[in-house]
Design an enzyme around this catalytic site. Structure first.
Site, mmCIF file in Angstrom:
data_model
loop_
_atom_site.group_PDB
_atom_site.id
_atom_site.type_symbol
_atom_site.label_atom_id
_atom_site.label_comp_id
_atom_site.label_asym_id
_atom_site.label_seq_id
_atom_site.Cartn_x
_atom_site.Cartn_y
_atom_site.Cartn_z
ATOM 1 N N CYS A 12 0.782 -1.233 0.000
ATOM 2 C CA CYS A 12 0.000 0.000 0.000
ATOM 3 C C CYS A 12 0.821 1.295 0.000
ATOM 4 C CB CYS A 12 -1.021 0.001 1.134
ATOM 5 S SG CYS A 12 -0.518 -0.811 2.651
ATOM 6 N N ARG A 60 6.395 -11.470 5.288
ATOM 7 C CA ARG A 60 5.983 -11.219 6.667
ATOM 8 C C ARG A 60 6.522 -12.330 7.561
ATOM 9 N NH1 ARG A 60 -0.396 -9.743 5.357
ATOM 10 N NH2 ARG A 60 0.071 -8.100 3.831
ATOM 11 N N GLN A 69 0.438 -11.249 -3.240
ATOM 12 C CA GLN A 69 -0.908 -10.799 -2.920
ATOM 13 C C GLN A 69 -1.555 -10.207 -4.174
ATOM 14 O OE1 GLN A 69 -0.963 -7.921 0.283
ATOM 15 N NE2 GLN A 69 -2.652 -8.994 1.248
ATOM 16 N N ASP A 83 -3.255 -7.702 -4.953
ATOM 17 C CA ASP A 83 -3.533 -6.478 -4.216
ATOM 18 C C ASP A 83 -4.164 -5.421 -5.117
ATOM 19 O OD1 ASP A 83 -3.531 -5.264 -1.797
ATOM 20 O OD2 ASP A 83 -1.370 -5.029 -1.633
ATOM 21 N N HIS A 136 -5.610 -1.118 -4.619
ATOM 22 C CA HIS A 136 -5.974 0.022 -3.782
ATOM 23 C C HIS A 136 -6.804 0.973 -4.617
ATOM 24 C CE1 HIS A 136 -2.575 -1.641 -1.517
ATOM 25 N NE2 HIS A 136 -3.274 -1.243 -0.484
ATOM 26 N N LYS A 139 -14.360 -3.120 7.574
ATOM 27 C CA LYS A 139 -14.011 -4.006 6.460
ATOM 28 C C LYS A 139 -15.075 -5.085 6.316
ATOM 29 C CE LYS A 139 -11.278 -7.425 9.055
ATOM 30 N NZ LYS A 139 -10.084 -8.277 9.039
ATOM 31 N N HIS A 167 -8.419 -0.761 0.649
ATOM 32 C CA HIS A 167 -7.536 -1.896 0.363
ATOM 33 C C HIS A 167 -8.418 -3.054 -0.103
ATOM 34 C CE1 HIS A 167 -4.229 -0.109 2.856
ATOM 35 N NE2 HIS A 167 -5.255 0.359 3.545
#
Length: 379
Positions: free
Chosen positions: A77, A106, A124, A126, A128, A208, A254
């Site tokens: 992000c 991670r 991911q 991902d 945004h 979320k 996200h």
């Protein structure tokens, strides 16, 4: 190599490529721009984002680069936000949708690592989304609809949604939280998702919705997440010029659709017990010659299948036909194409579907059309 680090062998890599190609095609159709970000970033970036303050224990140790401190990225992000901030934005630019298959790292303790499902390095899917408050509800409806359509294409039909609301400690005013939470509820209802409220279970920076999918064995898996973030726009001093010619803060959403490619692939293996649908199968057709006499014709069949975009292999071993067919069946190949003297003479193939159905002999061109249509339809 190190625990929790996934190596993709050729067969798995084929399926991953198919998933990623489909992912990119669908995102392009849905108005997303593709971006790429580096694997490391300066400590300043992670200080601004708050990761060093709130997430440091999950990040890998820093490295010194010419006297400056860098960290391997745990999330994409901050980089997407920096792309947004590359120039002054107007309300006319919004919504902006940035998508990336971004690999992140991670720290997970060795005791919780679990095959493909819990790893230390993963890619991911991902995205945004940067929106104005006025666009919020329409955009969330669009996102949830996109999530459900994508998951259904992979064969999942049963979903549960969980909407996490404002916790006791949070950032952002109450109105923002109420509007965002309401947008999530409306989107879930429009998509006909059964949802439960997790009162006070939201992150401190926004509400979320998590979507879990039910596999063939009745197990639910955490998959998609759509997360509002009222924190990062403040931390990065994000803005856009509104219709009133004044500066305003955008909302940041996200969005992970499949979660991580590694984990989603593990879920697909479990769901299908390795018998992937035709469009995902690493080998879509296996050509089996009865004797060496048909070998040249069998090679030609394989080559024509490959040229037609059908993933095909040839079993040219000097083994009995029954043995080769049994092996192909154990590999769960969707189509087994047997060629003998009769098929050579008729420019045909004898087709057996996975599961034992014998479709009989048909012209090779007819089989190619049949397979291409099923692959195109993701049947």
């Amino acid at each position: 190599m190190g625990g929790g680090l996934v190596v993709w062998h050729p067969t798995g890599a084929i399926i991953r490529r198919v998933i990623e190609d489909f992912w990119r095609d669908e995102h392009q159709k849905n108005g997303y721009d593709f971006v790429y970000s580096p694997h490391v970033g300066r400590a300043d970036l992670w200080e601004t984002s708050g990761h060093l303050g709130f997430y440091r224990e999950n990040m890998y140790s820093s490295m010194d680069v010419e006297g400056q401190e860098y960290y391997v990225k745990p999330m994409n992000c901050p980089f997407h936000i920096m792309i947004y901030k590359n120039k002054l934005r107007s309300y006319r630019d919004l919504p902006l949708r940035y998508a990336e298959l971004g690999t992140v790292y991670r720290f997970e303790r060795s005791g919780v690592l679990h095959g493909l499902l819990r790893v230390r390095g993963f890619t991911q899917d991902d995205a945004h989304i940067f929106i104005s408050p006025e666009e919020m509800e329409d955009e969330i409806i669009r996102v949830i609809d996109f999530v459900v359509r994508m998951l259904k294409t992979f064969g999942f039909e049963d979903f549960k949604a969980y909407i996490a609301t404002k916790p006791e400690k949070s950032v952002g005013d109450v109105t923002m939280w109420e509007q965002a939470t309401q947008a999530l509820k409306v989107a879930a209802e429009r998509a006909k998702l059964t949802y439960e409220l997790d009162e006070g279970g939201g992150a401190f920076y926004g509400p979320k919705i998590d979507i879990k999918i039910k596999d063939a064995l009745g197990r639910f898996w955490q998959c998609s997440t759509v997360q509002f973030d009222f924190n990062l726009p403040e931390r990065f001093d994000m803005g856009f010029i509104g219709v009133d010619n004044q500066a305003h803060r955008p909302y940041v959403v996200h969005r992970a659709l499949l979660g991580s490619i590694e984990r989603f692939f593990g879920m697909l293996i479990e769901h299908y017990a390795g018998a992937f649908p035709l469009w995902l199968a690493p080998v879509q057709a296996k050509v089996v010659s009865i004797t060496d006499k048909q070998l040249e014709y069998a090679k030609g069949v394989r080559d024509k299948l490959l040229a037609a975009g059908i993933r095909a292999e040839l079993d040219a071993r000097s083994e009995k036909m029954g043995f080769k067919i049994r092996e192909a069946a154990l590999e769960k190949v969707p189509y087994i194409l047997v060629v003998g003297d009769k098929e050579v003479q008729q420019n045909a193939v004898a087709v057996r579907e996975r599961g034992g159905t014998d479709l009989g002999a048909m012209p090779l061109t007819e089989f190619i059309d049949r397979a291409q249509n099923r692959i195109r339809e993701k049947n």
